[in-house]
Design an enzyme around this catalytic site. Sequence first.
Site, mmCIF file in Angstrom:
data_model
loop_
_atom_site.group_PDB
_atom_site.id
_atom_site.type_symbol
_atom_site.label_atom_id
_atom_site.label_comp_id
_atom_site.label_asym_id
_atom_site.label_seq_id
_atom_site.Cartn_x
_atom_site.Cartn_y
_atom_site.Cartn_z
ATOM 1 N N SER A 141 -5.262 -3.339 -4.448
ATOM 2 C CA SER A 141 -5.530 -2.186 -3.595
ATOM 3 C C SER A 141 -6.106 -1.043 -4.420
ATOM 4 C CB SER A 141 -4.221 -1.712 -2.950
ATOM 5 O OG SER A 141 -4.397 -0.454 -2.338
ATOM 6 N N TYR A 154 4.679 -0.197 -2.981
ATOM 7 C CA TYR A 154 3.396 -0.863 -2.682
ATOM 8 C C TYR A 154 2.429 -0.716 -3.857
ATOM 9 C CZ TYR A 154 -1.024 -1.867 -0.297
ATOM 10 O OH TYR A 154 -2.246 -2.396 0.059
HETATM 11 N N1 LIG Z 1 -6.399 -1.932 5.040
HETATM 12 C C1 LIG Z 1 -6.583 -1.322 3.882
HETATM 13 O O1 LIG Z 1 -7.159 -0.217 3.795
HETATM 14 C C2 LIG Z 1 -6.090 -1.957 2.619
HETATM 15 C C3 LIG Z 1 -6.186 -1.204 1.440
HETATM 16 C C4 LIG Z 1 -5.765 -1.788 0.254
HETATM 17 C C5 LIG Z 1 -5.273 -3.079 0.229
HETATM 18 N N2 LIG Z 1 -5.167 -3.774 1.393
HETATM 19 C C6 LIG Z 1 -4.625 -5.127 1.301
HETATM 20 O O2 LIG Z 1 -5.421 -6.018 2.065
HETATM 21 C C7 LIG Z 1 -4.610 -7.133 2.458
HETATM 22 C C8 LIG Z 1 -4.784 -7.364 3.947
HETATM 23 O O3 LIG Z 1 -4.196 -6.260 4.634
HETATM 24 P P1 LIG Z 1 -4.730 -5.724 6.036
HETATM 25 O O4 LIG Z 1 -5.211 -4.349 5.818
HETATM 26 O O5 LIG Z 1 -5.632 -6.717 6.653
HETATM 27 O O6 LIG Z 1 -3.337 -5.607 6.820
HETATM 28 P P2 LIG Z 1 -2.806 -6.395 8.104
HETATM 29 O O7 LIG Z 1 -1.414 -5.928 8.284
HETATM 30 O O8 LIG Z 1 -3.766 -6.206 9.231
HETATM 31 O O9 LIG Z 1 -2.851 -7.916 7.678
HETATM 32 C C9 LIG Z 1 -1.903 -8.495 6.805
HETATM 33 C C10 LIG Z 1 -1.672 -9.943 7.213
HETATM 34 O O10 LIG Z 1 -0.722 -10.515 6.300
HETATM 35 C C11 LIG Z 1 0.234 -11.249 7.064
HETATM 36 N N3 LIG Z 1 1.488 -11.362 6.321
HETATM 37 C C12 LIG Z 1 2.428 -10.409 6.107
HETATM 38 N N4 LIG Z 1 3.454 -10.907 5.411
HETATM 39 C C13 LIG Z 1 3.169 -12.201 5.166
HETATM 40 C C14 LIG Z 1 3.843 -13.251 4.491
HETATM 41 N N5 LIG Z 1 5.065 -13.069 3.946
HETATM 42 N N6 LIG Z 1 3.246 -14.468 4.424
HETATM 43 C C15 LIG Z 1 2.034 -14.677 4.998
HETATM 44 N N7 LIG Z 1 1.365 -13.727 5.669
HETATM 45 C C16 LIG Z 1 1.914 -12.501 5.745
HETATM 46 C C17 LIG Z 1 0.381 -10.464 8.356
HETATM 47 O O11 LIG Z 1 0.966 -11.235 9.405
HETATM 48 C C18 LIG Z 1 -1.064 -10.064 8.623
HETATM 49 O O12 LIG Z 1 -1.756 -11.059 9.368
HETATM 50 C C19 LIG Z 1 -3.171 -6.781 2.038
HETATM 51 O O13 LIG Z 1 -2.868 -7.411 0.814
HETATM 52 C C20 LIG Z 1 -3.222 -5.278 1.864
HETATM 53 O O14 LIG Z 1 -2.241 -4.802 0.982
HETATM 54 C C21 LIG Z 1 -5.561 -3.242 2.587
#
Ligand SMILES: NC(=O)c1ccc[n+]([C@@H]2O[C@H](COP(=O)([O-])OP(=O)(O)OC[C@H]3O[C@@H](n4cnc5c(N)ncnc54)[C@H](O)[C@@H]3O)[C@@H](O)[C@H]2O)c1
Length: 266
Positions: A141, A154
């Site tokens: 992230s 986080y």
């Molecule tokens: N959205 C952002 O701006 C952002 C920024 C930095 C990092 N991220 C990272 O991107 C990745 C995707 O996040 P997102 O933004 O799409 O969020 P999101 O919540 O929309 O998607 C996360 C997905 O992970 C699944 N998940 C959660 N726990 C799980 C587990 N134990 N086993 C399997 N699946 C699991 C959820 O069901 C969901 O489908 C994450 O690692 C998040 O930390 C996102």
Amino acid sequence: MDQEFAGKVAIVTGGSGGIGRAIVERFVEQGATVVIADVDAERGEELATSLGGPAAFRRTDVADPDDVQALVDFAVDRCGGLHVMVNNAGVSSSFRRLLDNDLRDAQRVMGVNLFGVMYGCRSAALHMAGHGGGSIVNTTSMGALTGGSSPIVYRTSKAAVIQFNRSAACDLAEYGIRVNCVAPGHISTGITNYDLEPVIRLSQPLQRQGTGADVADAVLFLAGDRSAQITGVVLPVDGGTTAGPSFAQTQLLLAQARGEGGGDAG
Ligand SMILES: NC(=O)c1ccc[n+]([C@@H]2O[C@H](COP(=O)([O-])OP(=O)(O)OC[C@H]3O[C@@H](n4cnc5c(N)ncnc54)[C@H](O)[C@@H]3O)[C@@H](O)[C@H]2O)c1
């Protein structure tokens, strides 16, 4: 144009929604067979069905090493191999300040965000090492690259992913396995359940809202042959946020510090 991933098999963890879903869709567009791995079975099954033959769903809790090994076995048995592993699943942690934060979510958050990545890398690499190599893309992230307080657990979990990514890249290179990270920032998904507009206005030089598809494009670049000479890196997909504020944003912060109020940071 030829499909870049024709004949390849990819796993995308956290593929049921958000950024993961966009990654799954891009891989399918580019000819890959994709296994969607997630704890959200309803949305995952729906997505796999809507994409048809090239996609399958496997319920997986990435914090459980046996579940992750079973996922890799499933992909290999059902799809005939594994060329790309995307360890994307992640959860947020409490935004409380440290003295008000009992850290009770730390084990769960580290379990998903860090251990999930470690288990995913190892299980995928165990197969790839004996089958000509492969490419692993981990999701860290922007919050691990910038300083800042919350969400403290986080940020810590995602910073650890970066170090694991480097070590794994060094260790797995001799097997033809590359290991890289994407570092998204300010992408509107389930995890960013706050108003991103003012944050982008004040801290992101590119004044556009990033999307899951933007992150997916970076993941596919790192997963494929166009990045054959790249391993152990972190690629931010954050509209320039980790590079620092724009001139206008700095002027705005200075004006606020002088008590002059508003201004346009665009
Ligand atoms: N959205 C952002 O701006 C952002 C920024 C930095 C990092 N991220 C990272 O991107 C990745 C995707 O996040 P997102 O933004 O799409 O969020 P999101 O919540 O929309 O998607 C996360 C997905 O992970 C699944 N998940 C959660 N726990 C799980 C587990 N134990 N086993 C399997 N699946 C699991 C959820 O069901 C969901 O489908 C994450 O690692 C998040 O930390 C996102």
